[in-house]
Scaffold this motif. Structure first.
Motif, mmCIF file in Angstrom:
data_model
loop_
_atom_site.group_PDB
_atom_site.id
_atom_site.type_symbol
_atom_site.label_atom_id
_atom_site.label_comp_id
_atom_site.label_asym_id
_atom_site.label_seq_id
_atom_site.Cartn_x
_atom_site.Cartn_y
_atom_site.Cartn_z
ATOM 1 N N PHE A 1 43.509 48.740 76.909
ATOM 2 C CA PHE A 1 44.409 49.744 76.069
ATOM 3 C C PHE A 1 43.487 50.464 75.009
ATOM 4 O O PHE A 1 43.671 51.441 74.800
ATOM 5 C CB PHE A 1 45.330 48.526 75.425
ATOM 6 N N ILE A 2 42.709 49.553 74.245
ATOM 7 C CA ILE A 2 41.844 50.262 73.395
ATOM 8 C C ILE A 2 40.892 51.557 73.924
ATOM 9 O O ILE A 2 40.921 52.427 73.325
ATOM 10 C CB ILE A 2 40.907 49.208 72.732
ATOM 11 N N LYS A 3 40.265 51.205 75.263
ATOM 12 C CA LYS A 3 39.649 52.260 75.733
ATOM 13 C C LYS A 3 40.434 53.513 76.085
ATOM 14 O O LYS A 3 40.212 54.548 75.712
ATOM 15 C CB LYS A 3 39.008 51.748 76.968
ATOM 16 N N ALA A 4 41.846 53.179 76.638
ATOM 17 C CA ALA A 4 42.727 54.369 76.842
ATOM 18 C C ALA A 4 42.970 55.051 75.509
ATOM 19 O O ALA A 4 43.279 56.465 75.557
ATOM 20 C CB ALA A 4 44.055 53.686 77.485
ATOM 21 N N LEU B 1 34.227 45.964 70.041
ATOM 22 C CA LEU B 1 33.876 47.085 69.094
ATOM 23 C C LEU B 1 33.149 48.440 69.533
ATOM 24 O O LEU B 1 33.536 49.420 69.172
ATOM 25 C CB LEU B 1 32.610 46.538 67.928
ATOM 26 N N ALA B 2 32.389 48.156 70.676
ATOM 27 C CA ALA B 2 31.896 49.282 71.590
ATOM 28 C C ALA B 2 32.873 50.233 71.983
ATOM 29 O O ALA B 2 32.826 51.412 72.237
ATOM 30 C CB ALA B 2 31.084 48.989 72.586
ATOM 31 N N ALA B 3 34.084 49.731 72.517
ATOM 32 C CA ALA B 3 35.250 50.360 72.967
ATOM 33 C C ALA B 3 36.065 50.970 71.885
ATOM 34 O O ALA B 3 36.830 51.868 72.385
ATOM 35 C CB ALA B 3 36.150 49.016 73.897
ATOM 36 N N ASN C 1 43.774 39.390 76.392
ATOM 37 C CA ASN C 1 44.430 38.765 77.924
ATOM 38 C C ASN C 1 45.590 39.004 77.996
ATOM 39 O O ASN C 1 46.499 38.355 77.480
ATOM 40 C CB ASN C 1 44.008 37.379 78.254
ATOM 41 N N MET C 2 46.060 39.957 78.793
ATOM 42 C CA MET C 2 47.684 40.237 79.069
ATOM 43 C C MET C 2 47.830 40.768 80.304
ATOM 44 O O MET C 2 46.812 41.481 80.845
ATOM 45 C CB MET C 2 48.128 41.378 77.696
ATOM 46 N N PRO C 3 48.989 40.679 80.947
ATOM 47 C CA PRO C 3 49.142 41.177 82.523
ATOM 48 C C PRO C 3 49.557 42.677 82.103
ATOM 49 O O PRO C 3 49.661 43.134 81.145
ATOM 50 C CB PRO C 3 50.497 40.516 82.854
ATOM 51 N N VAL C 4 49.368 43.142 83.407
ATOM 52 C CA VAL C 4 49.757 44.780 83.536
ATOM 53 C C VAL C 4 48.766 45.667 82.923
ATOM 54 O O VAL C 4 47.839 46.191 83.668
ATOM 55 C CB VAL C 4 50.878 45.288 82.936
ATOM 56 N N MET C 5 48.457 45.532 81.562
ATOM 57 C CA MET C 5 47.109 46.230 81.045
ATOM 58 C C MET C 5 46.680 45.285 79.827
ATOM 59 O O MET C 5 47.591 45.118 79.039
ATOM 60 C CB MET C 5 47.497 47.681 80.306
ATOM 61 N N ASN C 6 45.490 44.894 80.028
ATOM 62 C CA ASN C 6 44.824 44.132 78.837
ATOM 63 C C ASN C 6 44.499 44.897 77.698
ATOM 64 O O ASN C 6 44.318 46.207 77.602
ATOM 65 C CB ASN C 6 43.835 43.215 79.478
ATOM 66 N N GLY C 7 44.405 44.279 76.648
ATOM 67 C CA GLY C 7 43.844 44.743 75.397
ATOM 68 C C GLY C 7 42.551 45.574 75.289
ATOM 69 O O GLY C 7 42.624 46.668 74.591
ATOM 70 N N TYR C 8 41.722 45.083 76.168
ATOM 71 C CA TYR C 8 40.448 46.013 76.094
ATOM 72 C C TYR C 8 40.648 47.146 76.674
ATOM 73 O O TYR C 8 40.214 48.306 76.463
ATOM 74 C CB TYR C 8 39.324 45.241 76.860
ATOM 75 N N LYS D 1 44.458 62.356 69.956
ATOM 76 C CA LYS D 1 45.297 62.609 69.373
ATOM 77 C C LYS D 1 45.540 61.127 68.471
ATOM 78 O O LYS D 1 46.413 60.945 67.592
ATOM 79 C CB LYS D 1 46.677 62.947 69.835
ATOM 80 N N TYR D 2 44.812 60.154 68.872
ATOM 81 C CA TYR D 2 45.324 59.112 68.428
ATOM 82 C C TYR D 2 43.755 58.591 67.546
ATOM 83 O O TYR D 2 43.487 57.200 67.329
ATOM 84 C CB TYR D 2 45.201 57.885 69.221
ATOM 85 N N ALA D 3 42.921 59.297 67.194
ATOM 86 C CA ALA D 3 41.702 59.041 66.499
ATOM 87 C C ALA D 3 42.171 58.391 65.142
ATOM 88 O O ALA D 3 41.064 57.716 64.842
ATOM 89 C CB ALA D 3 41.053 60.442 66.423
ATOM 90 N N ARG D 4 43.142 58.595 64.720
ATOM 91 C CA ARG D 4 43.207 57.998 63.235
ATOM 92 C C ARG D 4 43.885 56.617 63.326
ATOM 93 O O ARG D 4 44.340 56.012 62.338
ATOM 94 C CB ARG D 4 43.943 59.141 62.461
ATOM 95 N N LEU D 5 44.202 56.187 64.725
ATOM 96 C CA LEU D 5 45.053 54.728 64.819
ATOM 97 C C LEU D 5 43.783 53.733 64.445
ATOM 98 O O LEU D 5 42.657 53.704 65.241
ATOM 99 C CB LEU D 5 45.524 54.919 65.995
ATOM 100 N N THR D 6 44.199 52.755 63.720
ATOM 101 C CA THR D 6 43.216 51.832 63.500
ATOM 102 C C THR D 6 43.570 50.658 64.273
ATOM 103 O O THR D 6 44.834 50.267 64.597
ATOM 104 C CB THR D 6 43.160 51.202 61.970
ATOM 105 N N MET D 7 42.578 50.105 65.259
ATOM 106 C CA MET D 7 42.880 49.025 65.914
ATOM 107 C C MET D 7 42.024 47.792 65.632
ATOM 108 O O MET D 7 40.947 47.721 65.462
ATOM 109 C CB MET D 7 42.790 49.326 67.330
ATOM 110 N N MET D 8 42.888 46.487 65.683
ATOM 111 C CA MET D 8 42.211 45.273 65.311
ATOM 112 C C MET D 8 42.503 44.259 66.614
ATOM 113 O O MET D 8 43.671 43.924 66.674
ATOM 114 C CB MET D 8 42.945 44.630 64.067
ATOM 115 N N MET D 9 41.494 43.810 67.320
ATOM 116 C CA MET D 9 41.572 42.843 68.328
ATOM 117 C C MET D 9 41.797 41.583 67.748
ATOM 118 O O MET D 9 41.548 41.087 66.735
ATOM 119 C CB MET D 9 40.357 43.042 68.979
ATOM 120 N N VAL D 10 42.911 40.676 68.404
ATOM 121 C CA VAL D 10 43.333 39.580 67.896
ATOM 122 C C VAL D 10 43.445 38.627 68.704
ATOM 123 O O VAL D 10 44.419 38.712 69.902
ATOM 124 C CB VAL D 10 44.744 39.588 67.180
#
Lengths: 274, 123
Positions: free
Chosen positions: B65-68, B96-98, B56-63, B74-83
């Motif tokens: 962001f992950i979908k984007a 996880l689905a996103a 939960n963040m203003p402007v663009m939330n984390g969910y 080009k970001y296929a190798r970026l590891t993302m961890m929701m906190v």
């Protein structure tokens, strides 16, 4: 406040007599940390008051609570990670080949605490080895503490606990949430038989032959004579091609020479010497 | 130079907490206060290996962001961890689905964060 040495000695002897676990000198501060909740429940203002109550504890109930609170229950899912990687990549595939005819695996966790370690084993088997579905999996998990055994049976974990080491993918697949807690789903819970057992007493309920033994970070609390007795019994129950896992700082060296160390991937395991 | 991590959280205090844990383990840490700023940071810093993402963040939330991020090969190798403070199972499934690789629920201990980084092969 640090307890007097007489009070500390009293509790140290109590724990040793009931569990064979040695509390080292210099660890007096642990009493306050581990016993605070219990002291509050029993209306004891401090350690001397608790010791006084223990001295007149005819039923043994309070003594038992103190022993349980003082034995270490630090654990997490997939603790140290690499033993479970080795289990998945090396040991289980090897045992599946070797046991193809009998289709049976006997696994024992000898200090299961609240159950995260044995559930990590069960989850590894369920997630990565679907071929085991028709095998007889005899998975036994024991602990000295009645409270911990019940926690394992319940398979109920707090948010803090499921945060520790459990991959999110396994959380959503094998747990369900109820209220503030997360429960291991019944089909995984049914894989494990939780029992109360003092490693320094008779081993009733432990499978008579073992393919895999997890006994991590428990021997460190015993004196050498007890360690020798335990490791000799493990040796006798371990099948010739079975594996024993100990904690990172634990060894069989100079304690049980019929067990030898083998390095598998990043994990040190122990097997019967051939 | 250590691995590069991007900490995305609208709470400056939380960014500091996470950054300290990561820095102690040898990470070089960049920070962003929302998903949009984080996308700009990714564009400007191609060496980022892991993003720790608040929900939960203003402007663009984390969910979002992950979908984007997952929409861009080009970001296929970026590891993302929701906190995040989101603790419902359905939210973990959504993340996880996103495309999130891991999930940590707030409040968390330093050990919990470190163990998840180990699970992801980053430590």
């Amino acid at each position: 406040m640090t307890p007097s040495s007489a009070d500390y000695d009293y509790i140290r002897r109590l724990v040793q007599d009931h569990s064979a676990i040695m509390l080292e000198a210099g660890k007096e501060y642990l009493l306050g940390l581990r016993l605070q909740g219990l002291m509050t429940r029993h209306g004891c203002a401090d350690i001397p008051a608790l010791v006084q109550k223990l001295r007149s504890d005819r039923s043994g109930a309070l003594s038992r609570e103190v022993v349980e609170a003082m034995t270490n229950n630090e654990t997490s899912f997939f603790r140290d990670l690499h033993p479970f990687e080795t289990l998945r990549k090396v040991i289980v595939p090897e045992l599946i080949r070797r046991r193809a005819a009998e289709r049976t695996l006997d696994i024992w966790c000898g200090a299961s605490s609240s159950g995260q370690e044995i559930y990590s084993v069960a989850l590894t088997l369920r997630e990565h080895f679907p071929e085991l579905v028709n095998w007889r999996l005899n998975i036994v998990s024991t602990d000295l503490s009645r409270e911990m055994v019940q926690r394992g049976r319940d398979g109920r974990y707090s948010q803090i606990e499921v945060n520790r080491g459990l991959p999110a993918m396994l959380l959503v697949k094998y747990f369900e949430r109820s209220g503030m807690d997360y429960y291991v789903k019944p089909d995984i819970r049914r894989m494990v038989d939780f029992r109360e057992l003092n490693l320094n007493g008779p081993w009733s309920g432990v499978p008579s032959r073992l393919d895999i033994v997890f006994m991590r970070n428990v021997l460190i609390y015993f004196e050498d004579a007890v360690k020798r007795r335990i490791l000799a019994k493990v040796h006798d129950l371990l099948r010739p091609d079975g594996y024993l896992f100990l904690g990172g700082s634990e060894t069989t060296l100079n304690l049980e020479d019929r067990l030898e160390q083998v390095q598998l991937e990043r994990t040190r395991c122990f097997r019967r010497r051939h | 130079m250590g691995k590069r991590a991007l900490v995305i959280d609208d709470s400056r205090a939380m960014r500091r907490v996470i950054a300290n844990i990561l820095t102690e383990r040898g990470f070089e840490v960049l920070e962003a206060e929302n998903g949009q700023v984080a996308l700009d940071q990714l564009e400007a810093n191609p060496g980022i290996e892991v993003a720790l993402v608040d929900w939960n963040m203003p402007v663009m939330n984390g969910y979002d962001f992950i979908k984007a991020v997952r929409a861009q090969p080009k970001y296929a190798r970026l590891t993302m961890m929701m906190v995040t403070t989101e603790t419902e199972m359905s939210q973990v499934v959504r993340a996880l689905a996103a495309g999130a690789n891991e999930y940590v629920m707030k409040p968390f201990t330093a050990d919990a964060l470190v163990e998840k980084l180990e699970l992801l092969g980053l430590l």
